[in-house]
Design a protein around this motif. Structure first.
Motif, PDB file in Angstrom:
ATOM      1  N   GLU A 243      -7.835 -11.924   4.243  1.00  0.00           N
ATOM      2  CA  GLU A 243      -6.882 -11.074   4.949  1.00  0.00           C
ATOM      3  C   GLU A 243      -5.466 -11.443   4.527  1.00  0.00           C
ATOM      4  O   GLU A 243      -5.106 -12.617   4.509  1.00  0.00           O
ATOM      5  CB  GLU A 243      -7.051 -11.257   6.456  1.00  0.00           C
TER       6      GLU A 243
ATOM      7  N   THR B   3       6.212  -8.782   7.705  1.00  0.00           N
ATOM      8  CA  THR B   3       5.381  -7.718   8.249  1.00  0.00           C
ATOM      9  C   THR B   3       4.473  -8.275   9.329  1.00  0.00           C
ATOM     10  O   THR B   3       4.162  -9.467   9.333  1.00  0.00           O
ATOM     11  CB  THR B   3       4.543  -7.046   7.143  1.00  0.00           C
ATOM     12  N   ARG B   4       4.071  -7.405  10.241  1.00  0.00           N
ATOM     13  CA  ARG B   4       3.185  -7.820  11.326  1.00  0.00           C
ATOM     14  C   ARG B   4       1.753  -7.359  11.100  1.00  0.00           C
ATOM     15  O   ARG B   4       0.838  -7.834  11.748  1.00  0.00           O
ATOM     16  CB  ARG B   4       3.682  -7.262  12.658  1.00  0.00           C
ATOM     17  N   GLU B   5       1.561  -6.406  10.184  1.00  0.00           N
ATOM     18  CA  GLU B   5       0.234  -5.859   9.937  1.00  0.00           C
ATOM     19  C   GLU B   5      -0.483  -6.660   8.859  1.00  0.00           C
ATOM     20  O   GLU B   5       0.139  -7.254   7.991  1.00  0.00           O
ATOM     21  CB  GLU B   5       0.340  -4.401   9.501  1.00  0.00           C
ATOM     22  N   THR B   6      -1.821  -6.653   8.925  1.00  0.00           N
ATOM     23  CA  THR B   6      -2.631  -7.313   7.913  1.00  0.00           C
ATOM     24  C   THR B   6      -3.717  -6.358   7.446  1.00  0.00           C
ATOM     25  O   THR B   6      -4.015  -5.364   8.103  1.00  0.00           O
ATOM     26  CB  THR B   6      -3.291  -8.592   8.464  1.00  0.00           C
ATOM     27  N   ILE B   7      -4.307  -6.680   6.304  1.00  0.00           N
ATOM     28  CA  ILE B   7      -5.390  -5.876   5.737  1.00  0.00           C
ATOM     29  C   ILE B   7      -6.346  -6.808   5.015  1.00  0.00           C
ATOM     30  O   ILE B   7      -5.935  -7.841   4.478  1.00  0.00           O
ATOM     31  CB  ILE B   7      -4.828  -4.800   4.777  1.00  0.00           C
ATOM     32  N   GLN B   8      -7.634  -6.441   5.020  1.00  0.00           N
ATOM     33  CA  GLN B   8      -8.609  -7.234   4.284  1.00  0.00           C
ATOM     34  C   GLN B   8      -8.639  -6.724   2.850  1.00  0.00           C
ATOM     35  O   GLN B   8      -8.827  -5.540   2.602  1.00  0.00           O
ATOM     36  CB  GLN B   8      -9.989  -7.124   4.917  1.00  0.00           C
TER      37      GLN B   8
ATOM     38  N   PRO C 165      -1.073 -10.129   4.608  1.00  0.00           N
ATOM     39  CA  PRO C 165      -0.070  -9.267   5.238  1.00  0.00           C
ATOM     40  C   PRO C 165       0.025  -7.936   4.475  1.00  0.00           C
ATOM     41  O   PRO C 165      -0.159  -7.895   3.262  1.00  0.00           O
ATOM     42  CB  PRO C 165       1.230 -10.059   5.111  1.00  0.00           C
ATOM     43  N   LEU C 166       0.310  -6.844   5.202  1.00  0.00           N
ATOM     44  CA  LEU C 166       0.378  -5.509   4.611  1.00  0.00           C
ATOM     45  C   LEU C 166       1.792  -4.958   4.711  1.00  0.00           C
ATOM     46  O   LEU C 166       2.385  -4.951   5.789  1.00  0.00           O
ATOM     47  CB  LEU C 166      -0.577  -4.560   5.336  1.00  0.00           C
TER      48      LEU C 166
ATOM     49  N   LYS D  24       3.695  -1.396   3.964  1.00  0.00           N
ATOM     50  CA  LYS D  24       3.447   0.016   3.668  1.00  0.00           C
ATOM     51  C   LYS D  24       4.622   0.598   2.889  1.00  0.00           C
ATOM     52  O   LYS D  24       5.769   0.418   3.270  1.00  0.00           O
ATOM     53  CB  LYS D  24       3.238   0.793   4.956  1.00  0.00           C
TER      54      LYS D  24
ATOM     55  N   LYS E 203       0.838  -1.201   0.000  1.00  0.00           N
ATOM     56  CA  LYS E 203       0.000   0.000   0.000  1.00  0.00           C
ATOM     57  C   LYS E 203       0.871   1.247   0.000  1.00  0.00           C
ATOM     58  O   LYS E 203       1.728   1.416   0.858  1.00  0.00           O
ATOM     59  CB  LYS E 203      -0.921   0.002   1.211  1.00  0.00           C
TER      60      LYS E 203
END
Length: 83
Positions: free
Chosen positions: A43, A32-37, A45-46, A48, A16
């Motif tokens: 879902e 990465t530790r973040e996720t996004i739908q 992994p995100l 940035k 993103k």
């Protein structure tokens, strides 16, 4: 091409662009530790990004100033005092 030097653990990841919100799904080994739908309801992994092909002046043809962390304001404040 050398054998055995490429990672085997590719997975789908959403990248993103934080300057304009553009996102795309690709395969990567980036941690990465973040996720996004995503649009498909799953879902992922995100990762940035500060800049991508949708915001880089070379690809867009526009000279847009990208200030993701307030760097310009910090610079102005720092050197304003010296004047």
């Amino acid at each position: 091409m050398k054998q055995g030097i490429h990672p085997e653990s590719y997975r789908f990841v959403v990248f993103k662009d934080m300057s304009n919100g553009y996102a795309f799904l690709s395969r990567s080994t980036a941690a990465t530790r973040e996720t996004i739908q995503w649009e498909d309801g799953k879902e992922y992994p995100l990762v940035k990004l500060e800049i991508s092909n949708m915001s880089h002046p070379f690809y867009t043809g526009k000279n847009v100033l990208v200030d993701t962390a307030g760097r310009i304001d910090k610079f102005k404040k720092r050197y304003e005092k010296k004047k």
